[in-house]
Design a protein around this motif. Structure first.
Motif, PDB file in Angstrom:
ATOM      1  N   THR A 173       0.759  -1.361  -0.204  1.00 56.40           N
ATOM      2  CA  THR A 173      -0.043  -0.028   0.191  1.00 56.40           C
ATOM      3  C   THR A 173       0.715   1.165  -0.088  1.00 56.40           C
ATOM      4  O   THR A 173       1.782   1.353   0.786  1.00 56.40           O
ATOM      5  CB  THR A 173      -0.859   0.031   1.357  1.00 56.40           C
ATOM      6  OG1 THR A 173      -1.927  -1.006   1.107  1.00 56.40           O
ATOM      7  CG2 THR A 173      -1.755   1.554   1.364  1.00 56.40           C
ATOM      8  N   VAL A 228      -3.321   4.262  -1.165  1.00 54.93           N
ATOM      9  CA  VAL A 228      -3.458   3.715  -2.540  1.00 54.93           C
ATOM     10  C   VAL A 228      -3.460   2.282  -2.613  1.00 54.93           C
ATOM     11  O   VAL A 228      -2.435   1.473  -2.398  1.00 54.93           O
ATOM     12  CB  VAL A 228      -2.430   4.318  -3.293  1.00 54.93           C
ATOM     13  CG1 VAL A 228      -2.728   3.880  -4.799  1.00 54.93           C
ATOM     14  CG2 VAL A 228      -2.532   5.924  -3.397  1.00 54.93           C
ATOM     15  N   ASP A 229      -4.559   1.524  -2.764  1.00 54.19           N
ATOM     16  CA  ASP A 229      -4.449   0.075  -2.985  1.00 54.19           C
ATOM     17  C   ASP A 229      -4.380  -0.707  -1.475  1.00 54.19           C
ATOM     18  O   ASP A 229      -3.424  -0.071  -0.744  1.00 54.19           O
ATOM     19  CB  ASP A 229      -3.670  -0.518  -3.704  1.00 54.19           C
ATOM     20  CG  ASP A 229      -4.289  -0.285  -5.245  1.00 54.19           C
ATOM     21  OD1 ASP A 229      -5.348  -0.142  -5.549  1.00 54.19           O
ATOM     22  OD2 ASP A 229      -3.281  -0.161  -6.237  1.00 54.19           O
ATOM     23  N   ASN A 280      -8.865   2.590  -4.396  1.00 56.56           N
ATOM     24  CA  ASN A 280      -8.651   1.189  -5.048  1.00 56.56           C
ATOM     25  C   ASN A 280      -8.508   1.330  -6.709  1.00 56.56           C
ATOM     26  O   ASN A 280      -9.426   2.043  -7.208  1.00 56.56           O
ATOM     27  CB  ASN A 280      -9.727   0.364  -5.132  1.00 56.56           C
ATOM     28  CG  ASN A 280     -10.120   0.069  -3.790  1.00 56.56           C
ATOM     29  OD1 ASN A 280     -11.316  -0.377  -3.074  1.00 56.56           O
ATOM     30  ND2 ASN A 280      -8.916  -0.078  -2.697  1.00 56.56           N
ATOM     31  N   THR A 281      -7.319   1.331  -7.112  1.00 54.89           N
ATOM     32  CA  THR A 281      -7.055   1.566  -8.455  1.00 54.89           C
ATOM     33  C   THR A 281      -7.720   0.944  -9.435  1.00 54.89           C
ATOM     34  O   THR A 281      -8.179   1.031 -10.396  1.00 54.89           O
ATOM     35  CB  THR A 281      -5.392   1.599  -8.944  1.00 54.89           C
ATOM     36  OG1 THR A 281      -5.027   0.211  -8.417  1.00 54.89           O
ATOM     37  CG2 THR A 281      -4.688   2.469  -8.049  1.00 54.89           C
ATOM     38  N   HIS A 282      -8.145  -0.333  -9.072  1.00 54.44           N
ATOM     39  CA  HIS A 282      -9.150  -1.388  -9.593  1.00 54.44           C
ATOM     40  C   HIS A 282      -9.464  -2.385  -8.901  1.00 54.44           C
ATOM     41  O   HIS A 282      -8.984  -2.527  -7.654  1.00 54.44           O
ATOM     42  CB  HIS A 282      -8.510  -1.838 -11.081  1.00 54.44           C
ATOM     43  CG  HIS A 282      -7.279  -2.939 -10.764  1.00 54.44           C
ATOM     44  ND1 HIS A 282      -6.101  -2.110 -10.286  1.00 54.44           N
ATOM     45  CD2 HIS A 282      -7.034  -4.078 -10.799  1.00 54.44           C
ATOM     46  CE1 HIS A 282      -4.980  -3.300 -10.265  1.00 54.44           C
ATOM     47  NE2 HIS A 282      -5.757  -4.285 -10.513  1.00 54.44           N
ATOM     48  N   HIS A 331      -5.756  -5.617  -4.455  1.00 53.59           N
ATOM     49  CA  HIS A 331      -5.918  -4.119  -4.436  1.00 53.59           C
ATOM     50  C   HIS A 331      -6.956  -3.811  -3.415  1.00 53.59           C
ATOM     51  O   HIS A 331      -6.848  -2.507  -3.013  1.00 53.59           O
ATOM     52  CB  HIS A 331      -5.980  -3.571  -5.734  1.00 53.59           C
ATOM     53  CG  HIS A 331      -4.835  -3.838  -6.767  1.00 53.59           C
ATOM     54  ND1 HIS A 331      -3.782  -2.830  -6.899  1.00 53.59           N
ATOM     55  CD2 HIS A 331      -4.374  -4.840  -7.276  1.00 53.59           C
ATOM     56  CE1 HIS A 331      -3.064  -3.349  -7.573  1.00 53.59           C
ATOM     57  NE2 HIS A 331      -3.057  -4.636  -7.966  1.00 53.59           N
ATOM     58  N   SER A 375      -9.842   0.362 -14.569  1.00 53.50           N
ATOM     59  CA  SER A 375      -8.526   0.723 -14.051  1.00 53.50           C
ATOM     60  C   SER A 375      -8.148   2.266 -14.129  1.00 53.50           C
ATOM     61  O   SER A 375      -8.487   2.764 -15.105  1.00 53.50           O
ATOM     62  CB  SER A 375      -7.258  -0.234 -14.723  1.00 53.50           C
ATOM     63  OG  SER A 375      -7.376  -1.597 -14.399  1.00 53.50           O
ATOM     64  N   GLY A 424      -0.718   1.618 -10.545  1.00 50.71           N
ATOM     65  CA  GLY A 424      -1.332   0.187 -10.301  1.00 50.71           C
ATOM     66  C   GLY A 424      -0.959  -1.138 -10.843  1.00 50.71           C
ATOM     67  O   GLY A 424       0.298  -1.224 -10.848  1.00 50.71           O
ATOM     68  N   ASP A 425      -1.658  -1.654 -11.736  1.00 52.89           N
ATOM     69  CA  ASP A 425      -1.205  -2.809 -12.308  1.00 52.89           C
ATOM     70  C   ASP A 425      -0.736  -2.567 -13.860  1.00 52.89           C
ATOM     71  O   ASP A 425      -0.735  -3.704 -14.665  1.00 52.89           O
ATOM     72  CB  ASP A 425      -2.078  -4.022 -12.336  1.00 52.89           C
ATOM     73  CG  ASP A 425      -1.984  -4.636 -11.031  1.00 52.89           C
ATOM     74  OD1 ASP A 425      -1.190  -4.406 -10.176  1.00 52.89           O
ATOM     75  OD2 ASP A 425      -2.978  -5.741 -10.762  1.00 52.89           O
ATOM     76  N   ALA A 428       2.210  -0.745  -8.633  1.00 52.80           N
ATOM     77  CA  ALA A 428       1.599  -1.628  -7.381  1.00 52.80           C
ATOM     78  C   ALA A 428       2.580  -2.504  -6.686  1.00 52.80           C
ATOM     79  O   ALA A 428       2.611  -2.650  -5.386  1.00 52.80           O
ATOM     80  CB  ALA A 428       0.397  -1.968  -7.744  1.00 52.80           C
TER      81      ALA A 428
END
Length: 310
Positions: free
Chosen positions: A63, A75-76, A117-119, A124, A220, A236-237, A282
């Motif tokens: 995180t 973030v996540d 939550n980026t996605h 995440h 995303s 993120g991813d 991430a």
């Protein structure tokens, strides 16, 4: 003593690691990649991102903690404890001291103002909730959870990705796992009235802006930081491995729309190179982030971030 981290403009950034280690092989995670590229870059990919013996891909579940304009933003939120995850047996029933590590970084659950939550993937959103007396409840009672509307629709009970019969056993398990993730990590915070479902873009404060960056999943997103003359983008991813900086057309095995994911990745890398944004994925171990520059038709890493490698 403050937790190790970096300051960009008026924003302090630290990271809290939930889990670190190998997951499958490098070319299982990045199936488009070739052995020659990994070998050619072994000097800096190993040992943080890749173990050549066994071709092990290495990652962190972590995180990013941002302190901006007097508020605490996460973030996540990782995998979480006590989860049923048939699609990822490695993380089924995981138990970590994540909340203690968050406290070591100076953050209690009550301190958190915003969760990004980026996605919606299992690694995440997990600590969005915790299990208390047999029920999933929000971990961060005072937080607003920012969730991309497109992912909320896609992974929710009426999502189009679960229409029709599964094509095979792998897809059946994946769908089952996706429902479990939504049920234990998303639905409880939505029922509690703590979610904001956003689309397009969403400004958190004067320093932080969420932007849609579809491809990996329909919803995303990236979080852009601009404070003073400093720039960063939490992607993120979009980037599971630094080899995707070298070859932005290479998707991870988790990407939903391959063409869109590659196009989005290239666009944000180009912007990062032009604006000298620090790129913060991430799951990168090591220094966790890097600056990039253009290099022919692709990109290259120009400098690692100042985060401790530990």
């Amino acid at each position: 003593m403050p937790a190790p981290g970096i300051t960009l403009g008026d924003v302090r950034i630290t990271r809290v690691v939930e889990w670190s280690g190998p997951i499958r092989t490098a070319r299982f995670i990045i199936p488009d990649s070739d052995e020659e590229t990994w070998r050619r870059n072994e000097k800096w990919l190993a040992p943080d991102f890749w173990t050549p013996a066994g071709d092990s891909y290495r990652c962190r579940i972590q995180t990013w903690v941002l302190r901006s304009e007097g508020r605490t933003v996460l973030v996540d939120t990782g995998v979480g404890n006590d989860r049923d995850r048939p699609q990822v047996p490695q993380f089924a029933g995981l138990r970590t001291d994540y909340l203690a590590r968050l406290r070591e970084a100076g953050v209690t659950p009550e301190d958190v103002d915003v969760v990004v939550n980026t996605h919606i993937h299992y690694d995440h959103v997990g600590w969005n909730t915790e299990l208390r007396d047999g029920a999933w409840v929000p971990t961060f009672p005072n937080a607003t959870y920012l969730i991309p509307r497109a992912d909320h629709l896609y992974f929710g009970p009426d999502g189009a990705h679960r229409t029709g019969a599964p094509r095979d056993e792998h897809e059946r398990v994946r769908r089952q796992g996706g429902k479990l993730v939504f049920d234990d990590s998303i639905a409880p915070v939505h029922r509690a009235g703590q979610t904001v479902l956003w689309e397009g873009s969403h400004r958190i404060d004067g320093n932080l802006l969420l932007e849609a960056a579809p491809g990996h999943t329909p919803g995303s997103s990236v979080l852009t930081l601009r404070s003073g003359t400093d720039r960063a983008v939490f992607v993120g991813d979009m980037l599971h491995s630094p080899v995707q900086v070298l070859e932005p057309g290479w998707n991870s095995c988790f990407c939903d729309d391959l063409r869109l994911a590659a196009r989005t990745r290239r666009a944000y890398l180009a912007r990062a190179a032009e604006l000298r944004e620090l790129v913060i994925p991430a799951h990168w171990p090591g220094h966790g982030a890097a600056e990039v520059r253009g290099d022919g038709d692709g990109f290259a890493l120009s400098a690692w971030a100042a985060f401790p490698r530990g």
